[in-house]
Write an enzyme that holds these catalytic residues in place. Structure first.
Site, PDB file in Angstrom:
ATOM      1  N   HIS A   1     -14.500 -91.334  13.473  1.00  0.00           N
ATOM      2  CA  HIS A   1     -13.525 -92.406  14.176  1.00  0.00           C
ATOM      3  C   HIS A   1     -12.581 -91.794  14.980  1.00  0.00           C
ATOM      4  CE1 HIS A   1     -15.185 -95.220  10.839  1.00  0.00           C
ATOM      5  NE2 HIS A   1     -15.950 -95.359  11.953  1.00  0.00           N
TER       6      HIS A   1
ATOM      7  N   MET B   1      -1.458 -86.530   8.973  1.00  0.00           N
ATOM      8  CA  MET B   1      -0.290 -87.776   8.266  1.00  0.00           C
ATOM      9  C   MET B   1      -0.486 -88.331   7.549  1.00  0.00           C
ATOM     10  SD  MET B   1       1.733 -87.906  11.885  1.00  0.00           S
ATOM     11  CE  MET B   1       3.207 -88.480  11.153  1.00  0.00           C
ATOM     12  N   PHE B   2       0.459 -89.380   6.739  1.00  0.00           N
ATOM     13  CA  PHE B   2       0.060 -90.345   5.763  1.00  0.00           C
ATOM     14  C   PHE B   2      -0.586 -89.836   4.630  1.00  0.00           C
ATOM     15  CE2 PHE B   2       0.465 -91.932  10.228  1.00  0.00           C
ATOM     16  CZ  PHE B   2       1.729 -92.545   9.949  1.00  0.00           C
ATOM     17  N   SER B   3      -0.858 -88.436   4.383  1.00  0.00           N
ATOM     18  CA  SER B   3      -1.519 -87.988   3.359  1.00  0.00           C
ATOM     19  C   SER B   3      -0.670 -87.818   2.077  1.00  0.00           C
ATOM     20  CB  SER B   3      -2.135 -86.643   3.543  1.00  0.00           C
ATOM     21  OG  SER B   3      -1.053 -85.798   3.842  1.00  0.00           O
ATOM     22  N   GLY B   4       0.493 -87.719   2.074  1.00  0.00           N
ATOM     23  CA  GLY B   4       1.168 -87.950   0.957  1.00  0.00           C
ATOM     24  C   GLY B   4       1.776 -86.563   0.557  1.00  0.00           C
ATOM     25  N   LYS B   5       1.847 -85.773   1.651  1.00  0.00           N
ATOM     26  CA  LYS B   5       2.555 -84.161   1.570  1.00  0.00           C
ATOM     27  C   LYS B   5       3.837 -84.196   0.919  1.00  0.00           C
ATOM     28  CE  LYS B   5       2.480 -83.003   5.695  1.00  0.00           C
ATOM     29  NZ  LYS B   5       1.934 -84.535   6.105  1.00  0.00           N
TER      30      LYS B   5
ATOM     31  N   CYS C   1     -13.114 -98.408   7.006  1.00  0.00           N
ATOM     32  CA  CYS C   1     -13.557 -96.985   6.430  1.00  0.00           C
ATOM     33  C   CYS C   1     -12.642 -96.429   5.559  1.00  0.00           C
ATOM     34  CB  CYS C   1     -13.517 -96.107   7.739  1.00  0.00           C
ATOM     35  SG  CYS C   1     -13.980 -94.543   7.533  1.00  0.00           S
TER      36      CYS C   1
ATOM     37  N   GLU D   1       7.234 -79.821   6.662  1.00  0.00           N
ATOM     38  CA  GLU D   1       6.960 -79.819   7.855  1.00  0.00           C
ATOM     39  C   GLU D   1       6.952 -78.630   8.587  1.00  0.00           C
ATOM     40  OE1 GLU D   1       5.421 -82.393   8.982  1.00  0.00           O
ATOM     41  OE2 GLU D   1       6.584 -84.014   7.815  1.00  0.00           O
TER      42      GLU D   1
ATOM     43  N   CYS E   1     -10.978 -90.201  10.207  1.00  0.00           N
ATOM     44  CA  CYS E   1     -11.837 -89.155   9.638  1.00  0.00           C
ATOM     45  C   CYS E   1     -12.727 -88.513  10.988  1.00  0.00           C
ATOM     46  CB  CYS E   1     -12.933 -90.037   8.980  1.00  0.00           C
ATOM     47  SG  CYS E   1     -13.666 -91.193   9.628  1.00  0.00           S
TER      48      CYS E   1
END
Length: 428
Positions: free
Chosen positions: A170, A1-5, A138, A77, A167
């Protein structure tokens, strides 16, 4: 998520004027309107589709007045749709459309999420986009999504209030594991570690699909005798040593004590898979589960109870024995049927579960593969237990120290005293 897809999809849409976008109707995180909406507030027209009715994509496409001009179909999605979406995509490809799909590959438990991986296998081009890890300081790429709250199902629509990106380093620190009846919270990382022990990779999915037992209920009765069960990552963990110390302590408190000290693997430990006769192991698993069930039936409600190896962990022994090849899948399914048919739900869960944890090596005794599998399976079961049950986790190293068992026994007694239970009037 929040990757810019979604942002990437909008960029493509603005360049390709002959593109139509479909989105799942349950994605109402930012708006109910028929638009794509990024985390940054950018919007683009879209057509909403029911996630359980992917065939609506074909129907709504055919009803568009500009259908003849459309060359590209985008589906946002895709992780939220059922398998029927694959058939829809195949039909679109047969009609000559270019299809663009965006979705999350893994869910928050690192399991396959919807149809994303299947569509990746069909794609001519795959573009992987990663967010930055949410851990403070990070900046590594974050291939995993983590949950900030407990989830009961795989699909729970949410934004920053519920999810974040992490990542590999974490993920475990940030993620709050979820639980759903019959769903195993076994991590992919744990499965990967088992391959080092020669475990057949196909067992990875099997381990996730097993219906681990959580059928004993946690009692809310205020006036009752202490019931303590002791388990751990494997056998030879110091359970019996701790049990004996607890018996001494409870008797010093003038409590009558009864004990169940049965551990099937204590009779089967050691050796490689080929050193075990499958029928002998199978019969032992069946016998010990039945014996333990009968022992629970003989327990008095007027005494404190200490149990070495909860019955659920006897079940987990059978799972581990199957994975390492000591018993066959057919034998396991026969065992599973008998185990659940016994009716464990008639017995209450303990007031306190003591779980003894070991380091990665677990035990100096052989076989390592069995112990590694058992550790993964037991911790998966532990993660899924009723959260009202009080769990005391103990490091094995502490028990091995001088007077370590006494220290742990005193801690367990203090934990019992802190519970909302009235036991003084039950003393001898």
């Amino acid at each position: 998520m929040f990757s810019g897809k979604t942002t990437r999809l909008i960029e493509i849409g603005r360049k390709q004027k002959e593109m139509v976008v479909f989105k799942p109707d349950i994605d109402t995180r930012y708006t109910d309107r028929p638009v794509l909406h990024t985390h940054d507030g950018v919007e683009f027209p879209a057509i909403k589709i029911g996630i359980n009715r992917p065939t609506e994509i074909i129907k709504k496409l055919d009803s568009l007045p500009n259908k003849a001009k459309i060359k590209t179909i985008a589906i946002d999605e895709v992780n939220l749709y059922p398998k029927g979406l694959i058939g829809v995509v195949n039909k679109l490809l047969e009609r000559g459309y270019q299809v663009i799909a965006t979705g999350i590959l893994l869910d928050t438990e690192k399991g396959d999420f919807g149809q994303t991986s299947a569509l990746m296998g069909m794609a001519e081009t795959v573009e992987a986009i990663y967010a930055k890890c949410a851990f403070t300081g990070c900046l590594k790429p974050a291939p995993y999504s983590f949950a900030k709250k407990v989830k009961q199902t795989q699909v729970v629509v949410g934004a920053e209030d519920l999810y974040g990106a992490a990542c590999a380093d974490h993920y475990e620190l940030l993620h709050v594991p979820g639980r759903s009846e019959g769903v195993t919270p076994i991590k992919q990382a744990s499965i990967d570690q088992l391959v080092d022990y020669g475990i057949y990779p196909a067992y990875a999915q099997w381990l996730r699909e097993i219906n681990y037992p959580h059928n004993r209920k946690v009692t809310q009765k205020k006036s009752r005798w202490p019931k303590i069960e002791i388990g751990g990552d494997g056998y030879a963990m110091g359970k019996t040593k701790l049990m004996k110390q607890l018996v001494k302590l409870l008797r010093r408190q003038r409590l009558a004590v009864q004990v169940i000290d049965q551990d099937s693997q204590a009779q089967l430990k050691g050796g490689a898979a080929q050193d075990f006769d499958a029928q002998v192991v199978f019969k032992a698993e069946m016998k010990y589960s039945k014996d333990k069930f009968q022992a629970y039936g003989r327990l008095s409600s007027a005494k404190a109870t200490i149990v070495c190896v909860p019955p659920e962990m006897e079940f987990n022994y059978a799972v581990a024995n199957t994975v390492v090849g000591r018993i066959s899948l057919q034998q396991f399914y026969a065992y599973e049927e008998k185990y659940f048919a016994l009716g464990w739900e008639k017995f209450l869960a303990p007031d306190i579960l003591v779980y003894i944890k070991a380091d990665q090596k677990i035990s100096g005794e052989k076989p390592e593969a069995f112990m590694a599998v058992l550790r993964v399976v037991n911790r998966a079961w532990l993660a899924g237990i009723d959260r009202r049950l009080k769990v005391v986790e103990v490091e094995r190293e502490l028990l091995e120290k001088e007077k370590g068992a006494e220290t742990v026994a005193a801690l367990i007694w203090k934990t019992w005293q802190a519970l909302p239970v009235a036991y003084n009037n039950l003393k001898e």
